[in-house]
Scaffold this motif. Structure first.
Motif, PDB file in Angstrom:
ATOM      1  N   VAL A   1       0.837  -1.202   0.000  1.00  0.00           N
ATOM      2  CA  VAL A   1       0.000   0.000   0.000  1.00  0.00           C
ATOM      3  C   VAL A   1       0.874   1.254   0.000  1.00  0.00           C
ATOM      4  CG1 VAL A   1      -1.547   1.395   1.428  1.00  0.00           C
ATOM      5  CG2 VAL A   1      -2.066  -1.006   1.037  1.00  0.00           C
ATOM      6  N   THR A   2       1.903   1.244   0.822  1.00  0.00           N
ATOM      7  CA  THR A   2       2.792   2.400   0.887  1.00  0.00           C
ATOM      8  C   THR A   2       3.491   2.628  -0.453  1.00  0.00           C
ATOM      9  OG1 THR A   2       3.174   2.049   3.246  1.00  0.00           O
ATOM     10  CG2 THR A   2       4.779   3.405   2.073  1.00  0.00           C
TER      11      THR A   2
ATOM     12  N   THR B   1       0.740   4.054  -2.989  1.00  0.00           N
ATOM     13  CA  THR B   1       0.097   5.326  -2.655  1.00  0.00           C
ATOM     14  C   THR B   1       1.093   6.404  -2.243  1.00  0.00           C
ATOM     15  OG1 THR B   1      -0.209   4.751  -0.305  1.00  0.00           O
ATOM     16  CG2 THR B   1      -1.970   4.107  -1.856  1.00  0.00           C
TER      17      THR B   1
ATOM     18  N   THR C   1       2.287   6.719   0.717  1.00  0.00           N
ATOM     19  CA  THR C   1       2.115   7.081   2.127  1.00  0.00           C
ATOM     20  C   THR C   1       1.656   5.860   2.922  1.00  0.00           C
ATOM     21  OG1 THR C   1       1.002   8.608   3.653  1.00  0.00           O
ATOM     22  CG2 THR C   1      -0.288   7.767   1.821  1.00  0.00           C
TER      23      THR C   1
ATOM     24  N   ASP D   1      -0.901   4.469   4.709  1.00  0.00           N
ATOM     25  CA  ASP D   1      -2.341   4.710   4.840  1.00  0.00           C
ATOM     26  C   ASP D   1      -2.951   3.603   5.699  1.00  0.00           C
ATOM     27  OD1 ASP D   1      -5.122   4.963   4.475  1.00  0.00           O
ATOM     28  OD2 ASP D   1      -4.855   5.798   2.471  1.00  0.00           O
TER      29      ASP D   1
ATOM     30  N   LEU E   1      -6.502   2.342   4.561  1.00  0.00           N
ATOM     31  CA  LEU E   1      -6.485   1.481   3.383  1.00  0.00           C
ATOM     32  C   LEU E   1      -5.852   0.128   3.711  1.00  0.00           C
ATOM     33  CD1 LEU E   1      -7.015   0.894   0.437  1.00  0.00           C
ATOM     34  CD2 LEU E   1      -4.922   2.174  -0.152  1.00  0.00           C
TER      35      LEU E   1
ATOM     36  N   ARG F   1     -10.753   2.756  -3.275  1.00  0.00           N
ATOM     37  CA  ARG F   1      -9.501   3.420  -2.906  1.00  0.00           C
ATOM     38  C   ARG F   1      -8.351   2.962  -3.808  1.00  0.00           C
ATOM     39  NH1 ARG F   1      -9.264   4.833   2.543  1.00  0.00           N
ATOM     40  NH2 ARG F   1      -7.127   5.522   2.090  1.00  0.00           N
ATOM     41  N   LEU F   2      -8.303   1.669  -4.106  1.00  0.00           N
ATOM     42  CA  LEU F   2      -7.228   1.145  -4.955  1.00  0.00           C
ATOM     43  C   LEU F   2      -7.341   1.683  -6.382  1.00  0.00           C
ATOM     44  CD1 LEU F   2      -7.070  -2.600  -3.813  1.00  0.00           C
ATOM     45  CD2 LEU F   2      -5.425  -0.792  -3.294  1.00  0.00           C
TER      46      LEU F   2
ATOM     47  N   LYS G   1      -8.500   4.564  -7.288  1.00  0.00           N
ATOM     48  CA  LYS G   1      -7.994   5.943  -7.254  1.00  0.00           C
ATOM     49  C   LYS G   1      -6.470   5.970  -7.244  1.00  0.00           C
ATOM     50  CE  LYS G   1     -11.998   8.024  -4.953  1.00  0.00           C
ATOM     51  NZ  LYS G   1     -12.504   8.684  -3.718  1.00  0.00           N
ATOM     52  N   ALA G   2      -5.863   4.914  -6.667  1.00  0.00           N
ATOM     53  CA  ALA G   2      -4.398   4.830  -6.618  1.00  0.00           C
ATOM     54  C   ALA G   2      -3.819   4.203  -7.889  1.00  0.00           C
ATOM     55  CB  ALA G   2      -3.961   4.027  -5.394  1.00  0.00           C
TER      56      ALA G   2
ATOM     57  N   THR H   1      -4.503   1.059  -9.154  1.00  0.00           N
ATOM     58  CA  THR H   1      -4.194  -0.369  -9.080  1.00  0.00           C
ATOM     59  C   THR H   1      -5.463  -1.157  -8.773  1.00  0.00           C
ATOM     60  OG1 THR H   1      -2.686  -2.026  -8.110  1.00  0.00           O
ATOM     61  CG2 THR H   1      -3.596  -0.355  -6.616  1.00  0.00           C
TER      62      THR H   1
END
Length: 206
Positions: free
Chosen positions: A101-102, A105, A107, A109, A112, A166-167, A169-170, A172
């Motif tokens: 995740v880091t 993104t 960060t 999170d 998430l 959320r993914l 938007k990132a 993936t």
């Protein structure tokens, strides 16, 4: 992998002593999940949804522990089955998903990470628990597993949808996380297969 899971569950269900250890391991995994929720997204008074999830995971840990005691016919169950591999699967998955995740993104999170770990673990539970329900010879275990599956399904869809949003938007998808879990679970399953075969070959499985 589904066939391997089905086979090993049928094998361990042949032995009440092994099934006690398996139920106790499931209780521990649910407890680890509840503890992670309480230490991250529920470290302060959380949303109703998170509290509900925390309550479910805690209740499932209690349910599997109680079932272990019922099948064993005693209240002092302490033994586990493949517990090191089981805990390593969960802990490694949680850590490596957080790292992933880091990386995608930029960060750390926590929210998430919680959604992602929950989505991936509950995907596995929706394979594992119905197969175990079909394999067990214990009526009380089948009954309780039916309830657990319903409760897992009740919040799984909402959490997974939020995670996917959320993914997306990132930039993936959930697929890399599912592939990671598959690799890690394979190590747990391999150890479980070895431990079940060894136990069934010995006098303690009687």
């Amino acid at each position: 992998m589904r066939d391997r899971i089905q086979t090993v569950l049928r094998e361990l269900a042949r032995s009440p002593a092994l099934e006690v250890r398996w139920l106790h391991t499931l209780s521990l995994l649910e407890f680890i999940g509840a503890r992670k929720i309480s230490r991250t997204v529920a470290d302060r008074h959380p949303s109703l949804e998170v509290l509900g999830h925390l309550a479910d995971e805690t209740r499932h840990a209690f349910t599997f522990k109680r079932l272990a005691c019922e099948v064993a016919g005693r209240e002092d169950v302490t033994e586990f089955l493949s517990v090191g591999a089981a805990a390593a699967w969960f802990q490694s998955l949680d850590r490596q998903l957080a790292e992933w995740v880091t990386s995608v993104t930029g960060t750390a999170d926590v929210s998430l990470q919680y959604l992602l770990t929950t989505a991936v673990v509950e995907r596995r539970a929706m394979v594992l628990y119905p197969l175990y329900k079909a394999a067990t010879r214990q009526a009380v275990v089948r009954e309780e597993l039916g309830r657990v599956v319903v409760e897992e399904q009740s919040h799984r869809r909402a959490i997974e949808d939020a995670c996917l949003e959320r993914l997306t938007k990132a930039g993936t998808t959930l697929e890399p996380a599912l592939a990671l879990e598959e690799r890690l679970f394979d190590a747990f399953l391999t150890q479980l297969e070895k431990d079940v075969a060894q136990a069934l070959a010995g006098p303690q499985a009687a």
